[in-house]
Design a protein around this motif. Structure first.
Motif, PDB file in Angstrom:
ATOM      1  N   ALA A   1      43.711  37.964  34.500  1.00 45.87           N
ATOM      2  CA  ALA A   1      43.342  38.205  32.746  1.00 45.87           C
ATOM      3  C   ALA A   1      41.781  37.734  32.899  1.00 45.87           C
ATOM      4  O   ALA A   1      41.310  37.621  31.751  1.00 45.87           O
ATOM      5  CB  ALA A   1      44.226  37.027  32.436  1.00 45.87           C
ATOM      6  N   GLY A   2      40.859  37.302  34.056  1.00 43.27           N
ATOM      7  CA  GLY A   2      39.574  37.425  33.565  1.00 43.27           C
ATOM      8  C   GLY A   2      39.123  35.888  33.952  1.00 43.27           C
ATOM      9  O   GLY A   2      38.032  35.803  33.800  1.00 43.27           O
ATOM     10  N   ALA A   3      39.882  34.893  34.041  1.00 42.30           N
ATOM     11  CA  ALA A   3      39.504  33.555  34.211  1.00 42.30           C
ATOM     12  C   ALA A   3      38.988  33.374  35.888  1.00 42.30           C
ATOM     13  O   ALA A   3      39.429  33.962  36.784  1.00 42.30           O
ATOM     14  CB  ALA A   3      40.787  32.689  33.997  1.00 42.30           C
TER      15      ALA A   3
ATOM     16  N   TRP B   1      46.289  34.594  36.126  1.00 43.59           N
ATOM     17  CA  TRP B   1      45.089  34.163  35.208  1.00 43.59           C
ATOM     18  C   TRP B   1      43.917  34.670  35.913  1.00 43.59           C
ATOM     19  O   TRP B   1      42.748  35.248  35.038  1.00 43.59           O
ATOM     20  CB  TRP B   1      44.863  32.619  35.251  1.00 43.59           C
ATOM     21  CG  TRP B   1      46.228  31.974  34.350  1.00 43.59           C
ATOM     22  CD1 TRP B   1      47.203  31.342  34.625  1.00 43.59           C
ATOM     23  CD2 TRP B   1      46.261  32.238  32.784  1.00 43.59           C
ATOM     24  NE1 TRP B   1      48.184  31.160  33.710  1.00 43.59           N
ATOM     25  CE2 TRP B   1      47.612  31.812  32.729  1.00 43.59           C
ATOM     26  CE3 TRP B   1      45.548  33.012  31.806  1.00 43.59           C
ATOM     27  CZ2 TRP B   1      48.105  31.752  31.101  1.00 43.59           C
ATOM     28  CZ3 TRP B   1      45.937  32.950  30.435  1.00 43.59           C
ATOM     29  CH2 TRP B   1      47.299  32.346  30.087  1.00 43.59           C
TER      30      TRP B   1
ATOM     31  N   THR C   1      49.522  34.178  27.219  1.00 42.13           N
ATOM     32  CA  THR C   1      48.372  34.506  26.865  1.00 42.13           C
ATOM     33  C   THR C   1      48.108  34.285  25.191  1.00 42.13           C
ATOM     34  O   THR C   1      46.916  33.972  24.489  1.00 42.13           O
ATOM     35  CB  THR C   1      47.905  36.175  27.079  1.00 42.13           C
ATOM     36  OG1 THR C   1      49.211  36.568  26.709  1.00 42.13           O
ATOM     37  CG2 THR C   1      47.863  36.104  28.595  1.00 42.13           C
TER      38      THR C   1
ATOM     39  N   ALA D   1      38.776  35.333  29.384  1.00 38.70           N
ATOM     40  CA  ALA D   1      37.692  35.811  30.427  1.00 38.70           C
ATOM     41  C   ALA D   1      36.506  35.014  30.552  1.00 38.70           C
ATOM     42  O   ALA D   1      36.012  34.785  29.329  1.00 38.70           O
ATOM     43  CB  ALA D   1      37.565  37.408  29.618  1.00 38.70           C
ATOM     44  N   GLY D   2      36.219  34.845  31.723  1.00 34.86           N
ATOM     45  CA  GLY D   2      35.027  34.149  31.809  1.00 34.86           C
ATOM     46  C   GLY D   2      34.981  32.601  31.924  1.00 34.86           C
ATOM     47  O   GLY D   2      34.313  31.725  31.895  1.00 34.86           O
TER      48      GLY D   2
ATOM     49  N   ASP E   1      42.016  34.561  24.739  1.00 35.16           N
ATOM     50  CA  ASP E   1      41.220  35.140  25.915  1.00 35.16           C
ATOM     51  C   ASP E   1      40.665  34.114  26.736  1.00 35.16           C
ATOM     52  O   ASP E   1      39.715  33.470  26.603  1.00 35.16           O
ATOM     53  CB  ASP E   1      40.335  36.131  25.065  1.00 35.16           C
ATOM     54  CG  ASP E   1      39.499  36.896  26.177  1.00 35.16           C
ATOM     55  OD1 ASP E   1      39.715  37.315  27.400  1.00 35.16           O
ATOM     56  OD2 ASP E   1      38.484  37.391  25.483  1.00 35.16           O
TER      57      ASP E   1
ATOM     58  N   ARG F   1      37.214  35.538  42.224  1.00 34.61           N
ATOM     59  CA  ARG F   1      37.588  34.853  41.044  1.00 34.61           C
ATOM     60  C   ARG F   1      38.780  33.556  41.366  1.00 34.61           C
ATOM     61  O   ARG F   1      39.399  33.030  40.336  1.00 34.61           O
ATOM     62  CB  ARG F   1      38.215  35.552  40.238  1.00 34.61           C
ATOM     63  CG  ARG F   1      36.835  36.128  39.091  1.00 34.61           C
ATOM     64  CD  ARG F   1      37.313  36.326  37.779  1.00 34.61           C
ATOM     65  NE  ARG F   1      38.428  37.265  37.565  1.00 34.61           N
ATOM     66  CZ  ARG F   1      38.440  38.599  37.646  1.00 34.61           C
ATOM     67  NH1 ARG F   1      37.350  38.989  37.957  1.00 34.61           N
ATOM     68  NH2 ARG F   1      39.478  39.155  37.585  1.00 34.61           N
TER      69      ARG F   1
END
Ligand SMILES: C[S@@+](CC[C@H](N)C(=O)[O-])C[C@H]1O[C@@H](n2cnc3c(N)ncnc32)[C@H](O)[C@@H]1O
Length: 271
Positions: free
Chosen positions: A70-72, A67, A42, A49-50, A47, A99
């Motif tokens: 972690a928001g991906a 991952w 990380t 995310a998204g 970051d 996701r």
């Protein structure tokens, strides 16, 4: 698919259930503890995310799904249908299906498996490049999958260690890529605990650090860092020792050698 990759595919299909049931991967513990990516990863990628991330040679998805936590939005690719089925079911059990998706394809066909799609991150984790006969072609795949400004994170076995015999005592294999002279192994065991395998034959290839870097910069990637590590994550040699952080290292009294390496690279943004 060429016959040597076909043999590897049969071997990998036979590994999946053994691995998914092994203490090495400890799927139940992983579901309970719900880990994200390791901090070293990380810190390197920032970051996510998204962002969109594709994991090449994802096996049954444990590294990929970290991952997603972690928001991906993650996509795992592997040529083993058994691995893709197991990864899809693991995503459901982990509550990460929204996701995460998994696609069955040869890594060399990855750009065709995702027509018109580009990713913010291409991620490759330990034990991947040795299955590929042509690292320059792999560099082309990475370049074709990355969006402008996109990043590659590669952590793999150091090719110097792949020159040694199983005991890690004698150099017996080429350090350099030899497409027509793969390392041929016949083994009923795999790198985890568990049952014997039904399909034993594998073909592997080494790629020097220079060949790996050239494969990437030759396709327009910019190298951000190349780090050789004195640790790894699996018992490649019987004499490796686990340190306090759970990493496998060379014991005191032996010369320190590189055991794994990380490459971080990116595609320039459009101006
Ligand atoms: C050692 S595993 C990766 C392990 C992963 N880092 C982990 O810890 O779960 C290597 C993976 O590469 C896949 N593989 C090997 N050759 C491939 C190819 N030509 N195309 C796509 N996947 C491939 C295998 O099916 C296997 O799942």
């Amino acid at each position: 698919m060429e016959p040597r990759l076909e043999a590897n595919l049969i071997n990998w299909n036979s590994c999946v259930r053994v691995h998914a049931e092994s203490q090495f991967y400890d799927v139940e513990g992983w579901l309970r503890n719900a880990p994200g990516p390791p901090s070293r990863e990380t810190e390197a990628l920032g970051d996510v995310a998204g962002k969109t991330l594709v994991h090449l040679q994802c096996h049954f998805g444990m590294d990929t799904l970290r991952w997603a936590r972690a928001g991906a939005t993650v996509t795992g690719l592997d040529f083993s249908p058994a691995a893709i089925d197991e990864a899809t079911s693991l995503a459901e059990r982990a509550g990460l299906s929204e996701r995460a998706s998994f696609v069955c394809a040869n890594v060399y066909d990855a750009p065709r498996a995702f027509p018109g799609r580009r990713f913010d991150v291409v991620y490759v984790s330990l034990g991947s490049l040795c299955w590929l006969p042509d690292v320059a072609a792999w560099g082309g795949v990475v370049a074709d999958l990355l969006a402008p400004g996109g990043k590659l994170y590669l952590h793999d076995v150091h090719p110097f260690t792949s020159c040694f015999d199983d005991d890690g005592e004698r150099v017996i294999y080429s350090y350099f890529e030899e497409p027509d002279s793969p390392f041929i192994f016949d083994s009923t065991s795999t790198y985890t605990d568990g049952e014997e395998l039904s399909a034993t034959r594998t073909y592997e290839w080494n790629h020097s650090i220079g060949e790996i870097v050239a494969a990437l910069i030759g396709r327009g990637l910019v190298l951000d860092s190349l780090t050789e590590h004195d640790w790894t994550l699996f018992h490649q040699f019987p004499w490796l020792e686990e340190n306090a952080s759970g990493l496998l290292v060379v014991p005191e009294g032996r010369p320190r050698i590189p055991l794994s390496f990380t490459v971080l690279a990116h595609v320039p943004s459009k101006v």
